[in-house]
Design a protein around this motif. Sequence first.
Motif: not given
Length: 404
Positions: A358-361, A370-378, A35-42, A349-353
Amino acid sequence: MNRSVVRFAVVLGLLSAIGPFAIDMYLPALPSIGADLKADTSQVQMSLMAFFLSLGFGQLVYGPVSDMVGRKAPLYFGLGLFMVGSIGCALSPSIEILIAFRFVQGLGACAGMVVPRAVVRDLHTGPEAARLMSLLMLVFSVSPILAPLSGSAVIAIAGWRAVFWVVLVAAVLGVILLALALPETRPVAERRESSIGGAIRGYGFLLRDRHFLGLVFIGAFGIASFFAFLANSSFVMIEHYGLTPTQYSFAFSVNAVSFIGVSQFAGPIGSRIGMVPMMRYAVLGYTLTMALLFALFLLGFNSLPVLMVLLFIGFGFLGLVIPSSAVLALDAHGPIAGTASALMGTLQFAAGALVMAVVGLFLDGTALPMVTGIAGSALVALILTQLTLGGRAPRGASKTAAAE
């Protein structure tokens, strides 16, 4: 417990926590920064991803350097660079500049991620190393447990920029602690065999070691699932479920308590049943729990209590996986512990990024991506566990087996 072991764990844990502290204090501020820097979520999440990327890839330099010049000098340099990045973040007038200085901040913070693991390997192997690694994680837990709460308080009183001044003070304290309480654990005689050429050969050797890579990626996708939670939980819980930043901080801390608390049993359980069986059972338990969570949300059970309970159980299992995978991966590579720790950290960290990206898309304002990304990684971690550890003890882990 030996007093020197406790002292090492406290010092290494606090040094390791400085980088994550800069993540966890920052999480409650993400909506207000946008909100302060007028930036979107991504764009706001890009500032988090930039930190993760530099935190991961910078380790490729710090690890071999710590083998060549000792463990302490790279820590001093990294803390200094982290301070520069913190000041830049606090003064950033735009989201682009904030992202750039978060990258610098991450380059400094990664020294505290890679070098302490090498110090643990300098001192111990097998279940003893798992005990020290787990105790280090207990001290490290001050970040995910207290940082979101303190971050919320700081933001409420002085705004999001004050978070970076606070982490700057933490880095100064880290320098003092490093100077006064941590001896050098890499003897000069052992450094003579380390060089840039040796580091390159070491990376080549490690990249051909399938067993090492298997263990690294088991931990990597375990950590990636937690990163998916880190990157998205504030938006899901604050904007979707309507929690206040303080309530979110408590919710985040509960899961951190589960992860860190159960990790303290990694050493004792590993000594009793063996490190490898413990890892297999823990990864299986984690995957089944996250699969249940995914199935419920896919069927429309959009419930915050269900989300919190199953994450609490799942991250408890993950608390056994992360320290044991690191110990087993480093066990056979003591002479190049810094290099091996660096490659491990970078790949994790590369895997985490990657998982965060992917989840961000697929963000849609609900918890399902978020739940899909967690379960897929597991699930990926489970498949790798079966391929790497299925039915046999790890190659090169004779010391661990003997200790068991």
